[in-house]
Design a protein around this motif. Sequence first.
Motif, mmCIF file in Angstrom:
data_model
loop_
_atom_site.group_PDB
_atom_site.id
_atom_site.type_symbol
_atom_site.label_atom_id
_atom_site.label_comp_id
_atom_site.label_asym_id
_atom_site.label_seq_id
_atom_site.Cartn_x
_atom_site.Cartn_y
_atom_site.Cartn_z
ATOM 1 N N GLY A 45 -3.058 0.523 -3.949
ATOM 2 C CA GLY A 45 -2.701 -0.925 -3.166
ATOM 3 C C GLY A 45 -2.210 -1.433 -4.725
ATOM 4 O O GLY A 45 -2.593 -1.522 -5.732
ATOM 5 N N THR A 63 0.976 -1.148 0.072
ATOM 6 C CA THR A 63 0.203 0.074 -0.072
ATOM 7 C C THR A 63 0.792 1.320 -0.145
ATOM 8 O O THR A 63 1.899 1.342 0.850
ATOM 9 C CB THR A 63 -0.848 -0.137 1.315
ATOM 10 O OG1 THR A 63 -1.875 -1.235 1.477
ATOM 11 C CG2 THR A 63 -1.792 1.227 1.302
ATOM 12 N N TRP A 83 -9.410 1.852 0.549
ATOM 13 C CA TRP A 83 -7.990 1.226 0.314
ATOM 14 C C TRP A 83 -7.462 2.115 -0.887
ATOM 15 O O TRP A 83 -8.325 2.329 -2.047
ATOM 16 C CB TRP A 83 -7.878 -0.064 -0.080
ATOM 17 C CG TRP A 83 -6.510 -0.608 -0.103
ATOM 18 C CD1 TRP A 83 -5.373 -0.153 0.599
ATOM 19 C CD2 TRP A 83 -5.954 -1.699 -0.897
ATOM 20 N NE1 TRP A 83 -4.432 -1.050 0.349
ATOM 21 C CE2 TRP A 83 -4.732 -1.991 -0.744
ATOM 22 C CE3 TRP A 83 -6.592 -2.658 -1.792
ATOM 23 C CZ2 TRP A 83 -3.911 -3.037 -1.284
ATOM 24 C CZ3 TRP A 83 -6.003 -3.695 -2.547
ATOM 25 C CH2 TRP A 83 -4.522 -3.897 -2.227
#
Length: 255
Positions: A72, A38, A69
């Motif tokens: 990523g 990430t 998120w």
Amino acid sequence: MKTFVYATVAFALATSVTARTFKVVNKCSYTIWPALFTDLNVAQNVPNHPTGWEQKAGKTVSFQVPDNWKAGRIWGRRSCNFSKNNGPTACLDGGCNGGLLCDKHTGTGVPPATVAEFTFQGDGNQDWYDVSLVDGFNIPMRVDNNKGCHVADCSVDLNPKCPAALRGPKDSSGKVVGCKSACVAGIGDNSNSPNCCTGSHNTAKTCPPSGVAYYDYFKKSCKNSYAYAYDESSKTALFTCPSSKKADYTITFCP
Ligand SMILES: *[C@@H]1O[C@H](CO)[C@@H](O)[C@H](O)[C@H]1NC(C)=O
């Protein structure tokens, strides 16, 4: 009024803890060491899972990824041995700084590697995802989902027919296990390169696919992959899925 406020709070709590389920499936005939990175410069939200693990042939691993998120990436590493080397060269390809667990800040992986990339709640409140060959190819990969959004993939093994200038690394028996992009292979001057979209070629307009050496080798076999730095114009590189659908994703190696 009070009821309304409580209901709102409860709803906010409930939505803030929802997450997506990611399933990583190894259909390759060999063990892989998937890596999960990430970009913390973009956002701090991270999946509830280690940044690297061993996964034997035929096995599936599941974990939770937050709804928000950002930036990523997941890729596969081959032929790793961390017993005396915890650096990026501990794997034949795809290795990262850190060893089994990729370093949280610098463990992005050594090219060539096929990389699945994700940003959730991105522009237009969409999930954005792709299978990138910008750094070359090492293992066939497919990204699919449970909401009917488009599949991103490079399901063909591009290693056996990899053009000579891009070929490698090879395993101890001489078998090709990676195929570099022309940019990663360093064909030309990488600081001003139509292959890397750098220097005077640093826009979509000045870096057309026709100027990228070997573009067709990658894109013809892997139509639904992101095959060079400005591949959006192909319309089959970068895919979206409404974030409101909260899709779960399956990443299959050697689909
Ligand atoms: C990993 O490397 C160690 C140290 O060089 C060696 O003893 C071991 O046999 C290797 N393991 C495998 C599975 O190749």
